[in-house]
Write an enzyme that holds these catalytic residues in place. Structure first.
Site, PDB file in Angstrom:
ATOM      1  N   GLU A 228     109.864 -86.181  59.676  1.00  0.00           N
ATOM      2  CA  GLU A 228     108.998 -86.285  58.637  1.00  0.00           C
ATOM      3  C   GLU A 228     109.795 -86.558  57.361  1.00  0.00           C
ATOM      4  O   GLU A 228     110.305 -85.713  57.000  1.00  0.00           O
ATOM      5  CB  GLU A 228     108.097 -85.178  58.496  1.00  0.00           C
ATOM      6  CG  GLU A 228     107.108 -85.055  59.514  1.00  0.00           C
ATOM      7  CD  GLU A 228     105.945 -86.036  59.752  1.00  0.00           C
ATOM      8  OE1 GLU A 228     105.871 -86.922  58.703  1.00  0.00           O
ATOM      9  OE2 GLU A 228     105.542 -86.245  60.845  1.00  0.00           O
ATOM     10  N   CYS A 262     106.105 -84.610  49.772  1.00  0.00           N
ATOM     11  CA  CYS A 262     106.207 -86.037  50.186  1.00  0.00           C
ATOM     12  C   CYS A 262     104.717 -86.543  50.400  1.00  0.00           C
ATOM     13  O   CYS A 262     104.627 -87.632  50.618  1.00  0.00           O
ATOM     14  CB  CYS A 262     106.584 -86.006  51.873  1.00  0.00           C
ATOM     15  SG  CYS A 262     105.561 -84.913  52.768  1.00  0.00           S
TER      16      CYS A 262
END
Ligand code: UN1
Length: 458
Positions: A228, A262
């Site tokens: 990720e 993020c």
């Protein structure tokens, strides 16, 4: 050996821990111990696993205050968010404790109706987790809990800047789980490489640059990998949205925890002329309380390092120098700690560098699109594809735009950040690689499928 240290970003003189990197031999030893523990853990059965993970949830809940205070001090996450994150960690452990008892595969029709054809799930063995500092409790847990529930052992290498929190988390889990099943190996690049060299699967969250190297190294060993990575997340605002609440959500998605997620909003794309929204957004950003993360009113604490604070200030200078207008913020704060003002910039277009890179700080661009299709085009025109938000009260429009966004998560009238731990999480393009994490999707990564055919002997 050179020592690493983790300091408080609110007060850099406050050193939480100084530590050596775990050398490759240390990681190899930890893996050997984890392998033995995993064999017993798997043999102990699903009820034992469920009970142990439920106890781990209780242990974290009992230590919630202490973990919250420690993580606030170590990574500077404002208290309201950190309380939420530790609570999320407890829920994650509870949720996956029950996942230990879920169906462990599929039964398919066998060629012979008296036979069995089963695709069953098996653990990989030792899962290596490489985690960032920005969710120092939730990310290690949303990787470790499913790994453990489905029968693996875990070795965690936290980001150096979150080492003290990870070690404390390790102590809490170790007290409720069998010995050596969950181990923490502090370190940086060399320790991470040793993890990849020794473990049976790797789950990584962090930068795109490091994530790519992790994928390549795992591919070379032929082990499963999930990464990720970055995001450059848009929030698209239409004139028919509930503008006040959209402005509040967008401001907090862009600037909350200083934009260090993020999932943070980095581009705010306003469709048509919506001056009420722009005014409300500027007012919301200016009203965000910047300060000590331990104070309950704080929304924007420090950023993680001196370098990160300079990067935000430099982005402000770059924006002004390339035709942008700084609507709010733009400067480092002249006080101890890595504080920088939440910065909102208008007047840049999608071809410009700042509209394409991830700054990972309290920095967002206010952009304009003439119409819906241009908004979609701008939203998708980045190398990333993690999450996008759409603010509108027109359901047809939400459906139309939502399906055209190239993102792993699309949210309507909801902020880009703040995900549900029981739903699949992951992005498109350079944001993610490999199977999704969280929710039931985590099983796809932490297990492999063994197809078993059993036919009658005669
Ligand atoms: C969230 O927004 O709730 O590292 C989670 C990150 C993401 C997690 C975001 N992997 O910021």
């Amino acid at each position: 050996m050179e020592l690493l240290k983790s300091v408080s970003p609110a007060l850099p003189a406050d050193v939480l821990i100084t530590f050596p990197e775990t050398p490759a031999e240390g990681v190899a030893e930890a893996t050997a111990k984890a392998r033995r523990a995993q064999a017993e853990w798997w043999a102990s059965g699903p009820v034992a696993r469920a009970n142990a993970l439920a106890k781990a949830a209780e242990a974290l809940e009992a230590a919630a205050q202490e973990m919250t205070d420690l993580a606030i001090r170590e990574v500077g996450k404002p208290v309201a968010e950190m309380v939420g994150e530790v609570g999320r960690g407890v829920s994650i452990l509870r949720y996956y404790s029950q996942a230990s008892l879920d169906p462990d595969g599929d039964s398919l029709p066998a060629g012979n109706p008296d036979g069995l054809l089963i695709a069953r799930r098996r653990p990989h063995g030792v899962a290596g987790l490489i985690t960032p500092w920005n969710f120092p409790v939730a990310i290690p847990l949303w990787k470790a809990a499913p790994a453990l529930a489905y029968g693996n052992a875990v070795i965690l290498k936290p980001a150096p800047a979150a080492t003290a929190t990870a070690l404390r988390l390790g102590e809490l889990l170790d007290a409720t789980l069998p010995a050596d099943l969950f181990q923490v190996v502090p370190g940086d690049k060399a320790t991470g490489e040793a993890l990849i060299a020794n473990c049976d699967a790797i789950s990584f969250t962090g930068s795109t640059k490091v994530g790519r190297a992790v994928v390549l190294a795992c591919a070379a060993r032929g082990i499963p990998v999930q990464t990720e990575m970055g995001g450059q997340n848009p929030s698209i605002v239409f004139a028919d949205a509930a503008l006040e609440s959209a402005a509040k959500m967008v401001a907090s998605a862009a600037m909350g925890f200083s934009g260090q997620k993020c999932t943070a909003t980095s581009r705010i794309i306003v469709v048509g002329e919506v001056p009420e929204f722009v005014d409300a957004l500027i007012a919301e950003v200016e009203a965000l309380k910047v300060g000590d993360p331990a104070e309950s009113a704080t929304v924007v604490g420090p950023v993680i390092s001196d370098l990160a604070a300079s990067a935000v200030a430099e982005a402000g200078v770059e924006a002004a120098g390339s035709g942008g207008r700084v609507l709010a913020g733009g400067r480092r704060q002249a006080k101890e700690g890595y504080y920088v003002e939440p910065t909102l910039v208008a007047g840049l277009d999608q071809s410009q560098r700042l509209a394409r890179v991830e700054i990972f700080g309290p920095f967002a661009l206010l952009m304009h699109a003439a119409d819906e299709s241009e908004a979609i085009q701008i939203a998708n025109d980045v190398p990333y594809g993690l999450v996008a938000s759409v603010f509108t009260s027109d359901l047809d429009r939400a459906l139309r735009v939502g399906t055209r966004l190239e993102t792993g998560l699309t949210r309507v009238n909801a902020p880009t950040s703040g995900v549900d731990f029981y739903a699949p999480f992951g992005g498109m393009k350079e944001s993610s690689f490999g199977p999704r994490e969280q929710g039931k999707a985590a099983r796809d990564f932490y297990t492999w499928t063994q197809t078993l055919t059993i036919l009658p002997a005669r």
